[in-house]
Design a protein around this motif. Structure first.
Motif, mmCIF file in Angstrom:
data_model
loop_
_atom_site.group_PDB
_atom_site.id
_atom_site.type_symbol
_atom_site.label_atom_id
_atom_site.label_comp_id
_atom_site.label_asym_id
_atom_site.label_seq_id
_atom_site.Cartn_x
_atom_site.Cartn_y
_atom_site.Cartn_z
ATOM 1 N N PHE A 189 144.570 56.190 -27.309
ATOM 2 C CA PHE A 189 144.089 57.574 -27.267
ATOM 3 C C PHE A 189 142.897 57.735 -26.323
ATOM 4 O O PHE A 189 142.776 58.745 -25.630
ATOM 5 C CB PHE A 189 143.725 58.038 -28.677
ATOM 6 C CG PHE A 189 144.891 58.104 -29.614
ATOM 7 C CD1 PHE A 189 145.988 58.902 -29.329
ATOM 8 C CD2 PHE A 189 144.911 57.354 -30.780
ATOM 9 C CE1 PHE A 189 147.084 58.954 -30.186
ATOM 10 C CE2 PHE A 189 145.991 57.397 -31.648
ATOM 11 C CZ PHE A 189 147.084 58.196 -31.349
ATOM 12 N N ILE A 190 142.014 56.761 -26.310
ATOM 13 C CA ILE A 190 140.808 56.872 -25.484
ATOM 14 C C ILE A 190 141.135 56.813 -24.000
ATOM 15 O O ILE A 190 140.559 57.552 -23.198
ATOM 16 C CB ILE A 190 139.810 55.748 -25.846
ATOM 17 C CG1 ILE A 190 139.270 55.948 -27.264
ATOM 18 C CG2 ILE A 190 138.648 55.707 -24.846
ATOM 19 C CD1 ILE A 190 138.419 54.787 -27.770
ATOM 20 N N VAL A 298 138.893 58.460 -19.306
ATOM 21 C CA VAL A 298 138.323 57.899 -20.528
ATOM 22 C C VAL A 298 137.768 59.033 -21.385
ATOM 23 O O VAL A 298 136.870 59.760 -20.958
ATOM 24 C CB VAL A 298 137.193 56.889 -20.221
ATOM 25 C CG1 VAL A 298 136.628 56.303 -21.516
ATOM 26 C CG2 VAL A 298 137.693 55.777 -19.308
ATOM 27 N N LYS A 299 138.320 59.189 -22.572
ATOM 28 C CA LYS A 299 137.823 60.168 -23.539
ATOM 29 C C LYS A 299 137.386 59.393 -24.769
ATOM 30 O O LYS A 299 138.179 59.141 -25.682
ATOM 31 C CB LYS A 299 138.907 61.183 -23.894
ATOM 32 C CG LYS A 299 139.332 62.078 -22.734
ATOM 33 C CD LYS A 299 140.363 63.114 -23.179
ATOM 34 C CE LYS A 299 140.737 64.046 -22.046
ATOM 35 N NZ LYS A 299 141.754 65.054 -22.468
ATOM 36 N N ASP A 300 136.120 58.981 -24.777
ATOM 37 C CA ASP A 300 135.667 58.032 -25.791
ATOM 38 C C ASP A 300 134.702 58.620 -26.814
ATOM 39 O O ASP A 300 133.983 57.883 -27.487
ATOM 40 C CB ASP A 300 135.039 56.808 -25.131
ATOM 41 C CG ASP A 300 133.848 57.142 -24.250
ATOM 42 O OD1 ASP A 300 133.402 58.318 -24.260
ATOM 43 O OD2 ASP A 300 133.355 56.247 -23.550
ATOM 44 N N PRO A 304 133.204 58.539 -36.321
ATOM 45 C CA PRO A 304 133.494 57.378 -37.181
ATOM 46 C C PRO A 304 133.487 57.666 -38.677
ATOM 47 O O PRO A 304 134.003 56.854 -39.451
ATOM 48 C CB PRO A 304 132.378 56.393 -36.808
ATOM 49 C CG PRO A 304 131.251 57.255 -36.343
ATOM 50 C CD PRO A 304 131.889 58.433 -35.668
ATOM 51 N N LYS A 305 132.927 58.815 -39.077
ATOM 52 C CA LYS A 305 132.799 59.054 -40.519
ATOM 53 C C LYS A 305 134.092 59.676 -41.070
ATOM 54 O O LYS A 305 134.149 60.850 -41.452
ATOM 55 C CB LYS A 305 131.587 59.931 -40.809
ATOM 56 C CG LYS A 305 131.072 59.751 -42.241
ATOM 57 C CD LYS A 305 129.651 60.214 -42.417
ATOM 58 C CE LYS A 305 129.144 59.838 -43.815
ATOM 59 N NZ LYS A 305 127.758 60.279 -44.046
ATOM 60 N N VAL A 402 139.980 59.823 -36.135
ATOM 61 C CA VAL A 402 138.668 59.434 -35.617
ATOM 62 C C VAL A 402 138.491 59.967 -34.189
ATOM 63 O O VAL A 402 137.434 60.506 -33.830
ATOM 64 C CB VAL A 402 138.510 57.887 -35.632
ATOM 65 C CG1 VAL A 402 137.278 57.452 -34.838
ATOM 66 C CG2 VAL A 402 138.428 57.375 -37.055
ATOM 67 N N TRP A 403 139.544 59.825 -33.388
ATOM 68 C CA TRP A 403 139.494 60.271 -31.988
ATOM 69 C C TRP A 403 139.546 61.801 -31.899
ATOM 70 O O TRP A 403 138.776 62.407 -31.142
ATOM 71 C CB TRP A 403 140.660 59.656 -31.219
ATOM 72 C CG TRP A 403 140.701 60.050 -29.773
ATOM 73 C CD1 TRP A 403 139.950 59.522 -28.759
ATOM 74 C CD2 TRP A 403 141.524 61.061 -29.191
ATOM 75 N NE1 TRP A 403 140.262 60.147 -27.565
ATOM 76 C CE2 TRP A 403 141.226 61.096 -27.809
ATOM 77 C CE3 TRP A 403 142.483 61.938 -29.696
ATOM 78 C CZ2 TRP A 403 141.859 61.967 -26.927
ATOM 79 C CZ3 TRP A 403 143.119 62.813 -28.827
ATOM 80 C CH2 TRP A 403 142.804 62.825 -27.466
#
Length: 441
Positions: A189-190, A298-300, A304-305, A402-403
């Motif tokens: 995904f990133i 790059v889509k980073d 995270p929660k 998450v992403w």
């Protein structure tokens, strides 16, 4: 030394310490090897040796004769930098090491596996790689895969992008196997990549005769030279050393604790077979991204929660409310069957939706797909705003959420992302033809 009682007394009487070479004679059988340490709560009747063939063996010392053969000496290794000549006729492939068994050594004193190799060490251990491509090695972290976190995915993605920008025509990522499928999904995904990105690992360390590291690394470099410009996982296809499979990064899962063919594609065939350096597409119906088809992107940004919960008999709605109250931004539920959970959870799941916390429902069954329109509980979940994961793996659904929440906090946009097939994570109508299928030679 963790040995206690009889074992400790016997070893100390002979002046034997961890790492010493010893000989045990018992019942007309001799065992010779290096003494390894044991867990503190182990019994006092056995000692553990690492034999010359690389395997460990436990020997009961009652009625046995133990002799010291040679005091252990910690190996002194002085390595000079590799002087690698670039071959203009070969492709430039980068190997990035994050740790894991494929990049591990055995601790001299304990016999435990530790992530200690650098990417350059991989070349020393597998010099045949240099015959296949111009190899550039780089260690970006040195951790076991159970210690991976979302920020590690970002670090890996940026390092891969750096290698591509520096001219790498393919990138191999050495990774621990336990959470490799999480990382492969995250990188899928990133990254939008113009070249192949291959994750590989090993179930058994390189010092063992049955290690799968060699075939996995060689096959991964071959895959990195191919036209498959996607994030994939390359691992043993069976228990033999004959060939490997390439699994799409969003469709793969570790399915066995120790087998070398632990990684399996779920709800689809493996993307390709790698044998003798050749790549063969497994399913001609697959559409895949080709080398140079897309520019690097790059889509980073990640959130995270995110909570990842499993439904089980007796689960309480308190677990849902707890994560909402603690500020979690999204929930993934691994439901039963078609994607169900106890009805008593539904008010809390609706609360999550009302408060802008998206809830995604996957299935513990792995094969097949979620369908919330069949039974009354599923329809109630839809009315509560739950997003069905369709045939997405639960781990992939977690990583994708998450992403997705890193890209937008808008609940409707997140729902749209989760329901869109971005990297082959979603399929059409699920077929049973892939269920535990043996694809053979």
């Amino acid at each position: 030394m963790n040995y206690q009682g009889l074992a400790r007394k016997c070893l100390e009487s002979q002046g034997i310490a961890i790492g010493d070479q010893i000989l045990i004679k018992k019942d007309d059988v001799e065992y010779r090897g290096m003494l390894l340490n044991r867990a503190e709560d182990a019994d006092d009747q056995h000692v553990v040796l690492k034999l010359d063939n690389g395997y460990n063996i436990g020997v009961k010392i009652t009625k046995a004769q133990i002799e010291l053969v040679e005091k252990g000496k910690a190996p002194k290794i002085e390595l000079t930098p590799l002087d690698i000549k670039k071959d203009p006729d070969k492709m430039d492939i980068s190997i990035i090491s994050t740790g894991g068994t494929v990049a591990s050594i055995i601790d001299y004193k304990t016999g435990a596996v530790h992530p200690a190799f650098t990417a350059e060490d991989l070349l020393r251990a597998t010099p045949e790689l240099l015959e296949e491509a111009n190899i550039k090695g780089k260690a970006i972290m040195n951790i076991l895969s159970e210690n991976m976190r979302p920020d590690c995915w970002v670090q890996a993605a940026r390092s891969i992008a750096d290698e591509i920008n520096d001219g790498a025509q393919g990138v191999v990522v050495a990774h621990g196997t336990d959470t490799m499928h999480y990382t492969s999904a995250a990188l899928s995904f990133i990254l939008q990549t113009p070249v192949p990105v291959i994750l590989t690992g090993a179930q058994r360390s390189s010092d063992r005769p049955s290690s799968d590291a060699f075939l996995n690394l060689m096959s991964s470099v071959a895959a990195a030279r191919s036209d498959l410009a996607e994030v994939t996982v390359c691992m043993h296809a069976n228990e033999n050393d004959s060939y490997a499979y390439l699994h799409r990064g969003t469709r793969v899962r570790k399915m066995h604790t120790s087998r070398r063919d632990t990684f399996q594609s779920i709800n689809r065939a493996p993307l390709a077979k790698v044998k003798d350096g050749m790549i063969k597409i497994m399913d001609k119906r697959y559409s895949y991204r080709k080398r140079g088809e897309f520019e690097l992107e790059v889509k980073d940004s990640l959130e995270p929660k995110i909570a990842f919960l499993k439904s089980f008999p007796g689960i309480s709605a308190e677990l849902i409310d707890y994560h909402i109250d603690k500020g979690y931004r999204g929930l993934v539920i691994e439901g039963t069957g078609l994607g169900h959970c106890p009805e008593e959870l539904i008010p809390s799941l609706k609360r999550a939706n009302d408060e802008g916390v998206p809830v995604v429902m996957a299935s513990q069954c792995l094969y097949g797909r979620t369908s919330l329109n069949v039974y009354s509980t599923g329809r109630k979940l839809i009315n509560a705003g739950v997003i069905p994961a369709r045939d997405m793996l639960p781990e992939t659904a977690y990583v994708k959420l998450v992403w997705a929440l890193g890209q937008t906090q808008n609940r409707d946009e997140v729902k749209k992302i989760m329901e869109s097939n971005l990297r082959g994570e979603l399929g059409g109508k699920s077929s049973s033809q892939y269920f535990l299928k043996d694809y053979g030679e």
